[in-house]
Scaffold this motif. Structure first.
Motif, short mmCIF file in Angstrom:
data_model
loop_
_atom_site.label_atom_id
_atom_site.label_comp_id
_atom_site.label_asym_id
_atom_site.label_seq_id
_atom_site.Cartn_x
_atom_site.Cartn_y
_atom_site.Cartn_z
N UNK A 162 9.06 9.36 -0.93
CA UNK A 162 8.32 8.24 -0.37
C UNK A 162 6.82 8.44 -0.47
N UNK A 163 6.39 9.68 -0.64
CA UNK A 163 4.96 9.98 -0.73
C UNK A 163 4.52 10.27 -2.16
N UNK A 164 5.44 10.11 -3.13
CA UNK A 164 5.12 10.50 -4.50
C UNK A 164 4.96 9.33 -5.46
N UNK A 165 5.48 8.16 -5.12
CA UNK A 165 5.40 7.02 -6.01
C UNK A 165 4.14 6.20 -5.79
N UNK A 166 3.81 5.38 -6.79
CA UNK A 166 2.65 4.48 -6.67
C UNK A 166 3.07 3.02 -6.62
N UNK A 167 4.35 2.73 -6.90
CA UNK A 167 4.84 1.36 -6.80
C UNK A 167 6.36 1.40 -6.64
N UNK A 168 6.93 0.26 -6.26
CA UNK A 168 8.37 0.14 -6.11
C UNK A 168 8.82 -1.22 -6.63
N UNK A 169 10.05 -1.29 -7.10
CA UNK A 169 10.59 -2.57 -7.56
C UNK A 169 11.34 -3.29 -6.46
N UNK A 170 11.32 -2.76 -5.24
CA UNK A 170 12.04 -3.38 -4.13
C UNK A 170 11.14 -4.35 -3.36
N UNK A 171 11.77 -5.33 -2.73
CA UNK A 171 11.03 -6.36 -2.02
C UNK A 171 10.19 -5.79 -0.88
N UNK A 172 10.72 -4.76 -0.20
CA UNK A 172 9.96 -4.12 0.86
C UNK A 172 9.07 -3.04 0.24
#
Length: 351
Positions: free
Chosen positions: A61-71
């Motif tokens: 949760x602290x390593x990504x810069x974006x997500x493909x999920x709505x939240x």
């Protein structure tokens, strides 16, 4: 842009989270079962945060810069095997994924979501949040459900099912094996994870023993957790919609037979990427990656679906638009073709 989610059935009180995630990658990687292997044994379709890679450790949760999920606070990764169509000439083509039509966005069609899946975090059922405290997963948590080695009906378990879609809104009528006849609107694959945790281990050697399943499937109220796994966690479930109609003009049930040993069950031409034409070995993987206490906030709030937050509307969770979801991606680290017409399934060379 405002987000509105259509109810499954009018009059039902719907508990907890239900949201879409577009595809972040489709490639042969499996950081849970085959960490570090490039490539893994078979193709997966993955959604969620862009920290996904062959070796995932710690708090993603602290390593990504974006997500493909709505939240937008959910950097978890969710994945299943990919589905392929086997042509009668022996070639394969990946079956496209289509988004859940029940996830609607004002001014934008659900079809704008790039593939992906629908993810659920329920507390008890669609009718009630229940009276139990729901404990969110801790950083580093991961689990799998199902087993690609299962080859018979006797090895299947509740919550791992298929629905032959008569329309894009069809629900229910679940089967433990892939439908044996053409489905007018495609095939929905369903994966319900266990929701009873031992409270100690964020993983186990088989990625399953630290959890215990009391689910009955179909989003029904699960049985109580045993003393060995006393902590009730959110009930995680995936729904993936496969557009098998794209191949409607290329096969008839009578075209297939059982005269060879290719794994085809003689009634339908769709196979999972691990070469399973019956569907008993369906499985899914989950790596927790919600930022901070965001998932626990939602579970404590007992909000229901879009009431937990949506663009332009206040809620306990932060959200993002479909365009922002679709813009997030992970570059493939496996140099091979998984799209178009293939002579063989990736990872399964012809003998």
């Amino acid at each position: 842009m405002k987000w509105s989610v259509l109810l499954l059935q009018a009059g039902l009180s719907q508990a907890a989270l239900r949201f879409g995630c577009s595809s972040v990658s489709i490639q042969r990687l499996d950081p849970l079962v085959e960490p570090g292997n490039i490539p893994s044994s078979h193709v997966h379709q993955i959604v969620g945060g862009n920290a996904f890679n062959a070796t995932m450790t710690g708090d993603i949760g602290e390593k990504g810069s974006c997500t493909t999920c709505a939240y937008s606070e959910d950097f978890s990764n969710y994945w299943t095997a990919a589905m392929y169509f086997k042509h009668k000439n022996g070639s394969y083509h990946r079956v496209p994924i289509f988004p859940n039509a029940q996830l609607g966005y004002e001014g934008q069609n659900a079809s704008d979501i790039k593939g992906g899946m629908t993810v659920y975090y329920t507390q008890e059922s669609f009718d009630s949040n229940g009276a139990q405290h729901i404990t969110a997963f801790p950083p580093g948590f991961r689990m799998t459900v199902g087993n690609p080695g299962v080859t018979s009906l006797n090895g299947t378990r509740p919550g791992l099912r298929y629905t032959c879609l008569q329309t894009i809104l069809t629900r229910g009528s679940e089967t433990p094996d892939l439908p044996s006849r053409p489905c007018p609107a495609g095939i929905m694959a369903i994966h319900h994870f266990p929701a009873c945790w031992d409270g100690k281990n964020v993983d186990s050697p088989d990625h399953q023993s630290h959890m215990f399943s009391t689910t009955k499937g179909g989003f029904r109220v699960a049985d109580p957790c045993p003393a060995s796994h006393p902590i009730r966690t959110p009930q995680v479930a995936y729904e993936t919609l496969w557009n098998t109609t794209a191949f409607a003009d290329m096969w008839r049930p009578e075209d297939n037979d059982d005269d060879d040993d290719d794994g085809n069950n003689g009634s339908q031409p769709f196979v999972w990427s691990y070469n399973d034409a019956k569907g008993y070995g369906t499985h899914a993987d989950y790596v927790f990656g919600w930022k901070g206490d965001s998932l626990q906030r939602a579970m404590n709030d007992s909000c229901m679906f879009h009431g937990c937050g949506s663009p332009g509307m206040q809620g306990v969770l932060k959200t993002q638009t479909v365009a922002e979801m679709n813009a997030c991606a992970v570059k493939s680290t496996v140099d091979e073709e998984v799209e178009g017409w293939l002579d063989e399934l990736p990872g399964y060379p012809m003998e």
